[in-house]
Design an enzyme around this catalytic site. Structure first.
Site, PDB file in Angstrom:
ATOM      1  CE  LYS A  53      -4.430  -1.361   0.282  1.00 38.79           C
ATOM      2  NZ  LYS A  53      -5.497  -0.867  -0.604  1.00 38.79           N
ATOM      3  CB  SER A  78      -9.375  -2.743   7.276  1.00 35.92           C
ATOM      4  OG  SER A  78      -8.510  -3.236   6.266  1.00 35.92           O
TER       5      SER A  78
END
Length: 325
Positions: A53, A78
């Site tokens: 990410k 999350s």
């Protein structure tokens, strides 16, 4: 407007190559013998912040202008996107607000705070994270950094595919199959785009938890389809209810199909990866390897690339998985 393609990824790579880690592409004799295939694992679990990410977050934040950086950013996640945005924001001296579910893994919440972000927890049973983040963006003027449905994010994630392609070309290897985890679809959209450009005959497959197979269903129906039933999976990073409106058209062009794995298969895979590759993977990061090791597709005598997307797992959960063995 031109279609998203490999040039978006090349541009992103030039932008972020000094901000992210070039992660290893590793083959393992034990796994090769076990599967009857030549397998290459991309270790994004070793990326700064513990997942791929950071690539997308770094690319997106690098593109912000001075005024936008001064105002700051907001994101919802999350955990892995949360950590990435927090880390990339700190590198750029940007304030970051992250909306996270109260039940997110402790390691992900803790690291997001450690990297300097303001964390706002919400109840996923009663609240909608997108609404909370959008309200903050409107009220405070902050730039919303989406987790996957953004071409700049997808291009950043795609740089992992560029690294894979460059490495394989260097050793004269042409892969047959690419297996990659899929939540909202950003990582596989970017990486499959680049691999398809370099290896036109490669077959790419999304891998999802069996109860969160929205991309598989959408590919079969040839349109974006939403999951209706409330389900649970250990793969906290892959619980999207439907594919992204930007990611899905890309994946429709590049993917050959979708595969699913069970939580039990994922747990066994986490153990097998630890034993054979000496790495720690989070559940969502292990699903592509689970598809490989549980014969979800014919792989014998093939050259396979498998994405290991993240390694952010709580010690307690990792211990529980080991003790279930």
């Amino acid at each position: 407007m031109k279609l998203f393609n490999y040039t978006n990824i090349d541009d992103a790579y030039n932008r972020i190559k000094d901000l992210v880690l070039k992660t290893p592409l590793i083959s393992n004799e034990n796994i090769n013998n076990l599967t009857g295939a030549k397998v290459f694992f991309k270790f994004e679990n070793l990326q700064w912040t513990g997942s791929f990410k950071l690539r997308g977050a770094s690319n997106k934040i690098s593109l912000l202008n001075k005024e936008q950086k001064n105002i700051g950013v907001v994101a919802f996640s999350s955990g892995n996107h949360a950590q990435a945005v927090s880390y990339a924001s700190r590198l750029n001296n940007i304030s970051a607000t992250i909306v996270m579910p109260a039940n997110a893994p402790f390691i992900k919440k803790n690291n997001t705070k450690k990297y300097g972000a303001k964390v706002i927890l919400y109840d996923p049973q009663k609240e909608v994270r997108e609404e909370i983040a959008n309200n903050i963006a409107k009220k405070e003027g902050k730039i919303l950094i989406k987790p996957y449905d953004d071409e700049d994010i997808i291009a950043g994630q795609g740089t992992a595919g560029k690294e894979i392609a460059d490495e394989l070309i260097k050793i004269d290897i042409i892969p047959d199959i690419y297996l990659c985890c899929c939540g909202g679809g950003g990582l596989i959209a970017g990486t499959s785009t680049y691999l398809k450009h370099k290896f036109p005959n490669i077959k790419s497959y999304s891998v999802e938890p069996e109860k969160f197979n929205d991309t598989q269903i959408s590919l079969e129906k040839d349109k974006i389809s939403s999951l209706i039933k409330e389900e649970h999976s250990i793969c906290d990073a892959l619980l999207a209810k439907k594919p992204g409106s930007i990611t899905f058209p890309i994946n429709k062009r590049t993917l050959n199909g979708g595969l699913t794995v069970s939580d039990i298969e994922v747990k066994k895979t986490i153990i097998k990866l630890a034993e054979n590759l000496k790495i720690i993977t989070e559940p969502g990061g292990a699903v592509a390897a689970a598809a490989l090791l549980n014969n979800k597709i014919e792989i014998k005598n093939k050259i396979i690339v498998v994405m290991i997307s993240g390694g952010n797992i709580d010690n307690k959960i990792f211990d529980e998985i080991l003790n279930e063995k």
